[in-house]
Write a protein that holds these residues in place. Sequence first.
Motif, mmCIF file in Angstrom:
data_model
loop_
_atom_site.group_PDB
_atom_site.id
_atom_site.type_symbol
_atom_site.label_atom_id
_atom_site.label_comp_id
_atom_site.label_asym_id
_atom_site.label_seq_id
_atom_site.Cartn_x
_atom_site.Cartn_y
_atom_site.Cartn_z
ATOM 1 N N ASN A 92 54.255 129.769 28.507
ATOM 2 C CA ASN A 92 52.960 129.109 28.779
ATOM 3 C C ASN A 92 53.050 128.025 29.853
ATOM 4 O O ASN A 92 52.544 126.916 29.678
ATOM 5 C CB ASN A 92 52.393 128.491 27.493
ATOM 6 C CG ASN A 92 52.304 129.470 26.347
ATOM 7 O OD1 ASN A 92 52.839 129.227 25.265
ATOM 8 N ND2 ASN A 92 51.646 130.600 26.560
ATOM 9 N N VAL A 93 53.669 128.353 30.976
ATOM 10 C CA VAL A 93 53.847 127.337 32.016
ATOM 11 C C VAL A 93 52.773 127.387 33.107
ATOM 12 O O VAL A 93 52.662 126.464 33.908
ATOM 13 C CB VAL A 93 55.243 127.456 32.671
ATOM 14 C CG1 VAL A 93 56.331 127.222 31.635
ATOM 15 C CG2 VAL A 93 55.442 128.796 33.361
ATOM 16 N N VAL A 94 51.970 128.466 33.141
ATOM 17 C CA VAL A 94 50.984 128.609 34.217
ATOM 18 C C VAL A 94 49.664 127.905 33.876
ATOM 19 O O VAL A 94 48.995 127.353 34.750
ATOM 20 C CB VAL A 94 50.755 130.099 34.545
ATOM 21 C CG1 VAL A 94 49.607 130.274 35.542
ATOM 22 C CG2 VAL A 94 52.029 130.708 35.127
ATOM 23 N N ARG A 95 49.294 127.939 32.584
ATOM 24 C CA ARG A 95 48.114 127.206 32.111
ATOM 25 C C ARG A 95 46.843 127.607 32.864
ATOM 26 O O ARG A 95 46.122 126.760 33.396
ATOM 27 C CB ARG A 95 48.312 125.682 32.226
ATOM 28 C CG ARG A 95 49.654 125.127 31.802
ATOM 29 C CD ARG A 95 50.022 125.387 30.393
ATOM 30 N NE ARG A 95 49.000 125.001 29.444
ATOM 31 C CZ ARG A 95 49.076 125.265 28.135
ATOM 32 N NH1 ARG A 95 50.104 125.947 27.657
ATOM 33 N NH2 ARG A 95 48.137 124.877 27.326
ATOM 34 N N ASP A 96 46.569 128.911 32.947
ATOM 35 C CA ASP A 96 45.378 129.391 33.680
ATOM 36 C C ASP A 96 45.369 128.942 35.129
ATOM 37 O O ASP A 96 44.305 128.742 35.726
ATOM 38 C CB ASP A 96 44.091 128.940 32.987
ATOM 39 C CG ASP A 96 43.741 129.798 31.787
ATOM 40 O OD1 ASP A 96 43.952 131.021 31.863
ATOM 41 O OD2 ASP A 96 43.277 129.248 30.774
ATOM 42 N N GLY A 97 46.541 128.755 35.709
ATOM 43 C CA GLY A 97 46.660 128.346 37.105
ATOM 44 C C GLY A 97 46.615 126.844 37.316
ATOM 45 O O GLY A 97 46.823 126.363 38.438
ATOM 46 N N GLU A 98 46.369 126.081 36.262
ATOM 47 C CA GLU A 98 46.224 124.635 36.409
ATOM 48 C C GLU A 98 47.538 123.934 36.715
ATOM 49 O O GLU A 98 47.552 122.747 37.067
ATOM 50 C CB GLU A 98 45.590 124.045 35.144
ATOM 51 C CG GLU A 98 44.144 124.460 34.947
ATOM 52 C CD GLU A 98 43.521 123.807 33.721
ATOM 53 O OE1 GLU A 98 44.010 122.734 33.314
ATOM 54 O OE2 GLU A 98 42.569 124.374 33.173
ATOM 55 N N VAL A 99 48.663 124.652 36.605
ATOM 56 C CA VAL A 99 49.957 124.032 36.881
ATOM 57 C C VAL A 99 50.046 123.514 38.318
ATOM 58 O O VAL A 99 50.832 122.601 38.606
ATOM 59 C CB VAL A 99 51.100 125.030 36.584
ATOM 60 C CG1 VAL A 99 51.122 126.167 37.592
ATOM 61 C CG2 VAL A 99 52.454 124.326 36.546
ATOM 62 N N VAL A 100 49.245 124.060 39.229
ATOM 63 C CA VAL A 100 49.300 123.614 40.623
ATOM 64 C C VAL A 100 48.420 122.392 40.880
ATOM 65 O O VAL A 100 48.420 121.851 41.997
ATOM 66 C CB VAL A 100 48.888 124.744 41.593
ATOM 67 C CG1 VAL A 100 49.835 125.924 41.461
ATOM 68 C CG2 VAL A 100 47.440 125.183 41.371
ATOM 69 N N ASP A 101 47.673 121.948 39.861
ATOM 70 C CA ASP A 101 46.750 120.819 40.027
ATOM 71 C C ASP A 101 47.497 119.502 39.848
ATOM 72 O O ASP A 101 47.746 119.057 38.731
ATOM 73 C CB ASP A 101 45.602 120.928 39.019
ATOM 74 C CG ASP A 101 44.560 119.830 39.176
ATOM 75 O OD1 ASP A 101 44.737 118.961 40.066
ATOM 76 O OD2 ASP A 101 43.576 119.831 38.410
ATOM 77 N N GLY A 102 47.840 118.885 40.957
ATOM 78 C CA GLY A 102 48.571 117.629 40.908
ATOM 79 C C GLY A 102 47.772 116.465 40.374
ATOM 80 O O GLY A 102 48.340 115.397 40.085
ATOM 81 N N ASN A 103 46.452 116.644 40.223
ATOM 82 C CA ASN A 103 45.606 115.565 39.701
ATOM 83 C C ASN A 103 45.238 115.762 38.233
ATOM 84 O O ASN A 103 44.499 114.957 37.668
ATOM 85 C CB ASN A 103 44.314 115.472 40.529
ATOM 86 C CG ASN A 103 44.587 115.098 41.970
ATOM 87 O OD1 ASN A 103 45.357 114.175 42.238
ATOM 88 N ND2 ASN A 103 43.970 115.816 42.904
ATOM 89 N N SER A 104 45.729 116.817 37.631
ATOM 90 C CA SER A 104 45.383 117.104 36.236
ATOM 91 C C SER A 104 45.869 115.997 35.315
ATOM 92 O O SER A 104 46.958 115.444 35.491
ATOM 93 C CB SER A 104 46.004 118.427 35.799
ATOM 94 O OG SER A 104 45.750 118.677 34.427
ATOM 95 N N GLN A 105 45.050 115.707 34.307
ATOM 96 C CA GLN A 105 45.429 114.743 33.272
ATOM 97 C C GLN A 105 45.709 115.448 31.947
ATOM 98 O O GLN A 105 45.946 114.791 30.936
ATOM 99 C CB GLN A 105 44.302 113.705 33.091
ATOM 100 C CG GLN A 105 44.041 112.863 34.336
ATOM 101 C CD GLN A 105 45.284 112.117 34.800
ATOM 102 O OE1 GLN A 105 45.909 111.404 34.017
ATOM 103 N NE2 GLN A 105 45.654 112.299 36.067
ATOM 104 N N ASP A 106 45.660 116.775 31.966
ATOM 105 C CA ASP A 106 45.951 117.552 30.767
ATOM 106 C C ASP A 106 47.434 117.429 30.427
ATOM 107 O O ASP A 106 48.297 117.701 31.258
ATOM 108 C CB ASP A 106 45.580 119.015 31.022
ATOM 109 C CG ASP A 106 45.760 119.887 29.791
ATOM 110 O OD1 ASP A 106 46.917 120.075 29.361
ATOM 111 O OD2 ASP A 106 44.751 120.400 29.277
ATOM 112 N N SER A 107 47.731 117.026 29.195
ATOM 113 C CA SER A 107 49.117 116.755 28.827
ATOM 114 C C SER A 107 49.995 118.008 28.891
ATOM 115 O O SER A 107 51.190 117.926 29.210
ATOM 116 C CB SER A 107 49.189 116.132 27.431
ATOM 117 O OG SER A 107 48.628 116.999 26.455
ATOM 118 N N SER A 108 49.413 119.168 28.593
ATOM 119 C CA SER A 108 50.181 120.410 28.658
ATOM 120 C C SER A 108 50.494 120.789 30.100
ATOM 121 O O SER A 108 51.592 121.270 30.406
ATOM 122 C CB SER A 108 49.424 121.546 27.964
ATOM 123 O OG SER A 108 49.335 121.315 26.575
#
Length: 221
Positions: A165-181
């Motif tokens: 589960n490392v891709v997270r619907d593509g959100e892994v590339v979002d350097g501004n994400s605040q999602d802890s996962s």
Amino acid sequence: MEETWSIVDAYFSSKLHGADPDLDYVLKANSEAGLPSIDVSPSQGKFLYLLTKLKGAKHILEIGTLGGYSSIWMARALPEDGRLITLEYSQKHADVARENIRKAGMDHKIEVLVGPALESLPTLKEKGFSFFDFIFIDADKPNNPNYLKWALMLSKPGTVIIGDNVVRDGEVVDGNSQDSSVLGSRALMDLLANEPRIEATAMQTVGSKGYDGFVFGIVKE
């Protein structure tokens, strides 16, 4: 697209997996017990089984048990004297997993340890588990970097380490994400990028579990 991914997953399962009452029972029991539907898919479970078999693993560590679905898949690939240690935070999940494992006839190969994984991991060596040759990380994602550090400490040259589960619907590339996962996945990638002891790659996946992926590494000689 997700509907198509699920249909294709079902097609491959019908062709390549066959009927499996024990694993069907696990998914049903997990659902009836109210466990979240976050098990690996049948195709992903079979993939873990094949990787375990390819490695010739004898000692497996799983971080994150849930209802024991992936535990059973991997334990099936172990030799008769093989052992899988799986760590589960929730007592409820562990109870369901133990019954599922017993029903699948894998209780002689699988041991479930209950409690926070970061408290269980330091006790493994004193329990006689100095190293593992296959490690599957599939627990709370914010702690992925900590789990990798422990995985490396409990590895030997050639140990296979997989993080789910490392891709997270593509959100892994979002350097501004605040999602802890997402932050956990990004920290894991940063750690791997600078870790000389392991060679790794990541694969994106689609299927009945949506859009995600895993990281795959082998500890260097």
